[in-house]
Design a protein around this motif. Structure first.
Motif, PDB file in Angstrom:
ATOM      1  N   TYR A  17     -27.586   4.042  15.180  1.00 45.73           N
ATOM      2  CA  TYR A  17     -27.850   5.487  15.212  1.00 45.73           C
ATOM      3  C   TYR A  17     -29.220   5.768  15.825  1.00 45.73           C
ATOM      4  N   ILE A  55     -21.839   6.941  15.372  1.00 41.55           N
ATOM      5  CA  ILE A  55     -21.202   8.086  16.035  1.00 41.55           C
ATOM      6  C   ILE A  55     -20.901   9.182  15.023  1.00 41.55           C
ATOM      7  N   ARG A  56     -20.451   8.786  13.835  1.00 46.47           N
ATOM      8  CA  ARG A  56     -20.171   9.782  12.790  1.00 46.47           C
ATOM      9  C   ARG A  56     -21.440  10.524  12.382  1.00 46.47           C
ATOM     10  N   GLU A  59     -22.362  12.941  15.042  1.00 49.78           N
ATOM     11  CA  GLU A  59     -21.470  14.091  14.959  1.00 49.78           C
ATOM     12  C   GLU A  59     -21.915  15.026  13.834  1.00 49.78           C
ATOM     13  N   GLY A  62     -24.600  17.221  14.827  1.00 52.99           N
ATOM     14  CA  GLY A  62     -24.267  18.192  15.855  1.00 52.99           C
ATOM     15  C   GLY A  62     -24.616  17.734  17.258  1.00 52.99           C
ATOM     16  N   VAL A  64     -22.988  15.098  18.789  1.00 51.40           N
ATOM     17  CA  VAL A  64     -21.783  14.539  19.387  1.00 51.40           C
ATOM     18  C   VAL A  64     -20.595  15.393  18.958  1.00 51.40           C
ATOM     19  N   VAL A  65     -19.671  15.598  19.881  1.00 53.11           N
ATOM     20  CA  VAL A  65     -18.454  16.361  19.584  1.00 53.11           C
ATOM     21  C   VAL A  65     -17.245  15.531  19.993  1.00 53.11           C
ATOM     22  N   HIS A  66     -16.099  15.883  19.435  1.00 56.11           N
ATOM     23  CA  HIS A  66     -14.849  15.231  19.837  1.00 56.11           C
ATOM     24  C   HIS A  66     -14.136  16.149  20.821  1.00 56.11           C
ATOM     25  N   ALA A  72     -15.112  10.977  21.528  1.00 53.89           N
ATOM     26  CA  ALA A  72     -16.487  11.348  21.205  1.00 53.89           C
ATOM     27  C   ALA A  72     -17.315  11.435  22.482  1.00 53.89           C
ATOM     28  N   ARG A  75     -22.841  16.110  23.100  1.00 58.45           N
ATOM     29  CA  ARG A  75     -22.691  17.558  23.198  1.00 58.45           C
ATOM     30  C   ARG A  75     -23.580  18.135  24.294  1.00 58.45           C
TER      31      ARG A  75
END
Length: 225
Positions: A17, A55-56, A59, A62, A64-66, A72, A75
């Protein structure tokens, strides 16, 4: 080297991370870039499980988005969102400067002045300028003595990472930032809360103007949807 060196003192998920955050800040991972677990695991030298954890967390932040049929991805921010970010930054950091004008000790004001002097000596070294600028704003926030304000600023700063490399890469902007810091410092020394807030708001507005120019100069293919 694209990513930072691993930190063996951290669990692999937290370290992954951290390393991905650094890549986003440096612009090595750009808005729209896909985050493929297999590719990242191979590049970072770890298994897919800690990559998935990282990655979680990104996300949840805010960052990273799917994306449908893509997965993934980092953003992107449009110019309107950038303006909203800097408007809120002006409010929060302006408040921090106002509170610091009231509460900062002589030692804290001296520390801020010393950091700004180091920035002046580091002109031409963007990486060093970035770190010193981070220290200046962190020290000012500490001097404000408001933990709730500090938490709000921390959340905003994570989103600002999506903007990529520091605006201090240009020497003109770097010199401007040093002068703007000096205006904040003068207001702190005078214990002038209103002047401190106004000086910080001007500082943030100047950085915002540079960011908007960067957005206008980006190739069309680089602009996020």
């Amino acid at each position: 080297m694209r990513n930072s060196d691993p930190n063996p003192d951290l669990p692999q998920g937290q370290d992954a991370y951290r390393r991905l955050l650094l890549e986003i800040r440096a612009g090595a991972l750009k808005p729209g870039d896909r985050l493929l677990e297999v590719e990242l695991a191979g590049r970072l030298g770890i298994s897919r499980t800690p990559v998935r954890e990282a990655i979680r967390q990104l996300e949840a932040d805010g960052l990273v988005v799917h994306v449908p049929r893509v997965g993934a991805a980092v953003r992107g921010l449009d110019p309107g969102e950038v303006t909203e970010l800097y408007e809120m930054r002006g409010v929060l950091e302006g408040t921090a400067a106002r509170l610091a004008a009231r509460a900062a000790s002589d030692v804290e004001r001296d520390e801020l002045a010393a950091i700004n002097a180091e920035m002046a000596a580091a002109l031409g070294d963007p990486a060093r300028m970035y770190e010193l600028n981070r220290q200046f704003h962190a020290a000012l926030l500490d001097a404000a003595r408001n933990r709730y304000l500090a938490r709000s600023v921390a959340g905003l700063q994570k989103t600002l990472l999506l903007l990529g490399p520091t605006t201090l890469e240009g020497e003109e902007r770097a010199r401007g930032a040093i002068e703007e810091h000096a205006e904040v410092l003068a207001a702190l020394d005078a214990r002038d809360e209103l002047a401190a807030e106004q000086a910080m708001r001007r500082h943030v507005a100047a950085a915002h103007a540079v960011r908007l120019r960067q957005f206008r100069s980006r190739p069309a293919d680089d602009v996020p949807d």
